[in-house]
Design a protein around this motif. Structure first.
Motif, mmCIF file in Angstrom:
data_model
loop_
_atom_site.group_PDB
_atom_site.id
_atom_site.type_symbol
_atom_site.label_atom_id
_atom_site.label_comp_id
_atom_site.label_asym_id
_atom_site.label_seq_id
_atom_site.Cartn_x
_atom_site.Cartn_y
_atom_site.Cartn_z
ATOM 1 N N ASP A 98 67.644 20.364 27.982
ATOM 2 C CA ASP A 98 67.650 19.518 25.813
ATOM 3 C C ASP A 98 68.144 20.582 25.532
ATOM 4 O O ASP A 98 68.081 22.233 25.322
ATOM 5 N N PRO A 99 69.340 20.458 25.044
ATOM 6 C CA PRO A 99 69.956 21.540 23.902
ATOM 7 C C PRO A 99 68.984 22.078 22.383
ATOM 8 O O PRO A 99 69.498 23.408 22.498
ATOM 9 N N GLU A 100 68.535 21.440 22.033
ATOM 10 C CA GLU A 100 67.770 21.252 21.217
ATOM 11 C C GLU A 100 66.199 22.321 21.689
ATOM 12 O O GLU A 100 65.783 23.382 20.424
ATOM 13 N N ILE A 101 65.962 22.191 22.934
ATOM 14 C CA ILE A 101 64.583 23.685 23.196
ATOM 15 C C ILE A 101 65.363 24.747 24.488
ATOM 16 O O ILE A 101 66.183 24.129 25.756
ATOM 17 N N LEU A 102 64.970 25.620 24.538
ATOM 18 C CA LEU A 102 64.845 27.173 25.224
ATOM 19 C C LEU A 102 63.125 27.368 25.867
ATOM 20 O O LEU A 102 62.460 27.487 24.977
ATOM 21 N N ILE A 103 63.063 26.774 27.289
ATOM 22 C CA ILE A 103 61.905 27.438 27.743
ATOM 23 C C ILE A 103 62.395 28.311 28.322
ATOM 24 O O ILE A 103 62.927 28.523 29.726
ATOM 25 N N PHE A 104 61.422 29.667 28.017
ATOM 26 C CA PHE A 104 61.668 30.873 28.435
ATOM 27 C C PHE A 104 60.211 31.316 29.383
ATOM 28 O O PHE A 104 59.702 31.739 28.809
ATOM 29 N N ARG A 105 60.643 31.824 30.531
ATOM 30 C CA ARG A 105 59.831 32.403 31.388
ATOM 31 C C ARG A 105 59.757 33.714 32.120
ATOM 32 O O ARG A 105 61.056 33.636 32.119
ATOM 33 N N PHE A 106 58.746 34.584 32.531
ATOM 34 C CA PHE A 106 59.105 35.777 32.600
ATOM 35 C C PHE A 106 57.777 36.074 33.721
ATOM 36 O O PHE A 106 57.092 36.147 33.452
ATOM 37 N N ASP A 107 58.387 36.577 34.278
ATOM 38 C CA ASP A 107 57.254 36.582 35.653
ATOM 39 C C ASP A 107 57.008 38.172 35.744
ATOM 40 O O ASP A 107 57.467 38.581 37.096
ATOM 41 N N ASN B 213 65.012 28.978 11.213
ATOM 42 C CA ASN B 213 64.475 27.981 11.567
ATOM 43 C C ASN B 213 63.973 27.954 12.729
ATOM 44 O O ASN B 213 64.291 26.640 13.330
ATOM 45 N N ILE B 214 63.683 28.270 13.635
ATOM 46 C CA ILE B 214 63.717 27.920 15.223
ATOM 47 C C ILE B 214 61.890 28.112 15.309
ATOM 48 O O ILE B 214 61.294 29.327 15.102
ATOM 49 N N SER B 215 61.577 27.205 15.860
ATOM 50 C CA SER B 215 59.710 27.360 16.106
ATOM 51 C C SER B 215 59.738 28.292 17.692
ATOM 52 O O SER B 215 60.571 28.572 18.149
ATOM 53 N N SER C 240 72.268 24.641 18.261
ATOM 54 C CA SER C 240 71.330 23.472 17.918
ATOM 55 C C SER C 240 70.470 23.934 18.681
ATOM 56 O O SER C 240 69.268 22.976 18.027
ATOM 57 N N LEU C 241 69.696 25.318 18.912
ATOM 58 C CA LEU C 241 68.557 25.549 19.077
ATOM 59 C C LEU C 241 67.363 25.190 18.289
ATOM 60 O O LEU C 241 67.547 25.910 17.029
ATOM 61 N N LYS C 242 66.806 24.861 18.090
ATOM 62 C CA LYS C 242 65.661 24.309 17.665
ATOM 63 C C LYS C 242 63.728 24.575 17.884
ATOM 64 O O LYS C 242 62.995 25.094 16.539
ATOM 65 N N LEU C 243 63.953 25.830 19.282
ATOM 66 C CA LEU C 243 62.561 25.553 19.709
ATOM 67 C C LEU C 243 61.729 26.131 20.699
ATOM 68 O O LEU C 243 63.260 26.377 21.740
ATOM 69 N N ILE C 244 61.579 27.733 20.706
ATOM 70 C CA ILE C 244 61.702 28.364 21.955
ATOM 71 C C ILE C 244 59.674 28.263 22.388
ATOM 72 O O ILE C 244 59.183 28.842 21.221
ATOM 73 N N ILE C 245 60.431 28.219 23.725
ATOM 74 C CA ILE C 245 59.045 28.196 24.080
ATOM 75 C C ILE C 245 58.476 29.164 25.595
ATOM 76 O O ILE C 245 59.575 28.908 26.046
ATOM 77 N N LEU C 246 57.942 30.210 25.058
ATOM 78 C CA LEU C 246 57.458 31.179 26.203
ATOM 79 C C LEU C 246 56.199 30.570 27.083
ATOM 80 O O LEU C 246 55.822 30.287 26.943
ATOM 81 N N ASP C 247 57.342 29.960 28.575
ATOM 82 C CA ASP C 247 56.240 29.895 29.651
ATOM 83 C C ASP C 247 55.305 31.205 30.008
ATOM 84 O O ASP C 247 55.531 32.099 30.965
#
Length: 576
Positions: free
Chosen positions: A448-457, A515-517, A482-489
């Motif tokens: 999704d261009p609006e969402i970045l799901i970032f995983r840190f191992d 304005n990025i959640s 276009s980024l609206k949301l960052i999710i840290l997995d």
């Protein structure tokens, strides 16, 4: 009683000893003794000590280990690697073979044992984790080569230099090889061939004992024709006497570096051998700290009975297991045979050629040079391969102490490198599912261009905070406006420190200004507690913590999720 069995492991197995195991243990003990006695004499020569001290080291330490050790198959006694380290460390302080030299070697055993005992009592067995397997293999292979080359003087009958630096040894061998003693060389090389042949036929054949017997017979009956072949000559009879080592503070300070090296090497040997044997059975489990205690007591008590530093033997432990040894009874049988040898049979070794002992040592140690593992690492992991190579060459060119120190430092550097630059990934949704996977490994995932799901191992702490921030910023830059949301997995994050929390808070504020959640998914309870104590809730609300990444995406897209509200309330109650 349970605590007593833990402190004295023999109480856990001896009362329940099965008579059916007695025959196998006796045969294994005899088999090990046939190898231990010639090896003990040979390894004493490596250490620069009279042959009798190899038999002393083969006696008391293994009896003490039977009582306090957790492995029931490990064979304790003199070993080639420790013997060479002893010679390397003490030869600069006293004349090899002198009374002062012997006294220092015995004091060294007391020091090594005391350090090992203290490490075990304070549960410091974890220090072995700072030496990775490639380092151990590189160091062991290098020391094996050093030991083998040092024995060329006895094998060929030439007075080569003794050193723990291979280039010095090779240079001296090259310059003096023309002076080799023909008779000595023939006997030694034939002994090597016989040992190798018997090992290929059946490893259970006591090849060391066979060549010792043949060597003694040849020299006994052909003495007049082989007068130039060096022999062991007189070995005193009798058991070692109780004697407290001479304590010298100045000497202890000088010996400390070599003692520390012996502590580390001895512990590595006993743990690596013990773990290997443990994996082959279901009767017992190795305790790292108890092994330190057992090894420490073995060396301490051994020093009171004229033993120099000892540890477990790769070859004899393997022989014990292959011969059917199941418990410490095999070690007791082995010790009894050593006692009989000390009391009645030492004169038998008078005509034993030193070149035979050299052949036994050379074949034994060259089998420790692990070329197969180096080839495997070259294919499997280049970093571990170069770690092995660096340790190997630093040991053979710089010496044993610098080699082990280099290995420790390189292990720490690799550890720091790997923890400071862990694996990171951007996740995408697997089509027709709620699962999210690494986009670099699963090409079909939907991004999704609006969402970045970032995983840190990895754990998030001071050493990798900057790396976390750099990678996160790089991925957000790739997303663009276009980024609206960052999710840290955070499912792979098992620990976080204050530096990591402060960095997260700063990044959350930074992205909020754009304005990025910022949401969290899969945060473990202990890590979540650290987040909350560190003030993360000042930057994001409880409703922005999710069990899984798909819940966070759904909440962002719909703006309403009853399950998420219940989860937020659950977290709130748990935190309170």
């Amino acid at each position: 009683m349970k605590l007593l069995k833990k402190l004295i492991p023999i109480l856990a197995w001896l009362p329940n000893y099965k008579k059916t195991a007695l025959k196998a243990d006796i045969l294994a003990g005899i088999t090990v003794a046939t190898v231990l006695i010639p090896q003990g004499i040979a390894y004493a020569l490596i250490a620069g000590l009279p042959p009798i001290y190899g038999l002393y080291a083969a006696l008391v330490p293994q009896l003490i280990y039977v009582i306090f050790g957790t492995s029931r198959q490990v064979a304790i006694g003199p070993v080639a690697m420790d013997s060479l380290i002893v010679a390397t460390g003490i030869s600069t302080l006293a004349l090899i073979g002198s009374e002062n030299y012997i006294a220092i070697a015995i004091l060294l055993a007391l020091m090594v044992g005391s350090m090992q005992l203290l490490m075990g009592l304070f549960r410091l067995g974890f220090v072995v984790n700072f030496l990775s397997r490639p380092v151990i293999i590189g160091f062991t292979s290098a020391v094996a080569m050093i030991i083998g080359l040092n024995q060329f003087r006895n094998l060929l009958g030439v007075d080569f230099l003794q050193s723990d630096q291979v280039h010095i040894l090779l240079e001296d061998i090259f310059l003096k090889i023309s002076y080799l003693n023909i008779n000595t060389s023939i006997i030694g090389i034939l002994a090597c061939i016989i040992i190798v042949l018997f090992r290929k036929i059946n490893k259970k054949i006591p090849n060391a004992l066979i060549v010792v017997v043949l060597g003694i017979i040849v020299l006994r009956f052909f003495e007049n024709f082989l007068t130039d072949v060096a022999i062991v000559k007189d070995i005193p009879s009798g058991l070692p006497k109780f004697n407290i080592p001479i304590i010298d503070i100045v000497l202890i300070k000088q010996l400390f570096p070599i003692a520390a090296t012996l502590v580390m090497v001895g512990y590595l040997e006993i743990i690596s051998i013990g773990k290997t044997l443990e994996a082959k059975q279901d009767e017992y489990r190795i305790s790292a700290n108890q092994e330190l205690v057992a090894l420490g007591l073995s060396n301490i008590v051994g020093s009171l009975f004229q033993s120099y530093p000892t540890t477990s033997s790769f070859s004899r432990s393997a022989i014990n297991e292959e011969a059917g040894g199941k418990t410490g009874v095999s070690a007791i049988v082995s010790a009894l045979i050593v006692i009989l040898t000390l009391l009645f049979f030492t004169p038998v070794f008078y005509y034993l050629p030193k070149t035979i002992l050299a052949a036994i040592i050379i074949v034994a140690v060259f089998n420790l040079i692990d070329i197969k593992e180096a080839k495997r690492l070259w294919k499997a992991n280049h970093l571990d391969f170069w770690l092995l190579i660096a340790t190997f060459f630093s040991t053979i060119f710089l010496g044993i102490e610098p080699g082990i120190l280099t290995g420790v430092l390189l292990s720490l550097v690799v550890l720091i490198y790997r923890t400071s630059r862990p694996y990171v990934a951007q996740l995408g949704r697997v089509p027709n599912s709620d699962f999210y996977r690494n986009k670099n490994r699963f090409e079909e995932v939907i991004i999704d261009p609006e969402i970045l799901i970032f995983r840190f191992d990895a754990q998030l702490f001071y050493a990798n905070c900057n790396y976390f921030r750099e990678k996160l910023d790089d991925m957000t830059e790739e997303k663009g406006i276009s980024l609206k949301l960052i999710i840290l997995d955070a499912e792979s994050i098992n620990r976080v420190d204050s530096t990591g929390i402060e960095m997260l808070k700063e990044r959350i504020r930074y992205y909020h200004k754009r304005n990025i959640s910022f949401y969290f998914a899969g945060v473990k309870g202990p890590v979540r507690d650290d987040f909350f104590r560190g003030g993360i809730l000042e930057e994001v609300g409880l409703e922005h913590f999710f069990m899984r990444a798909n819940g966070a995406v759904h909440f962002f897209q719909t703006g309403n999720n009853e399950n998420q509200k219940k989860y937020a309330q659950y977290i709130h109650q748990a935190y309170k």
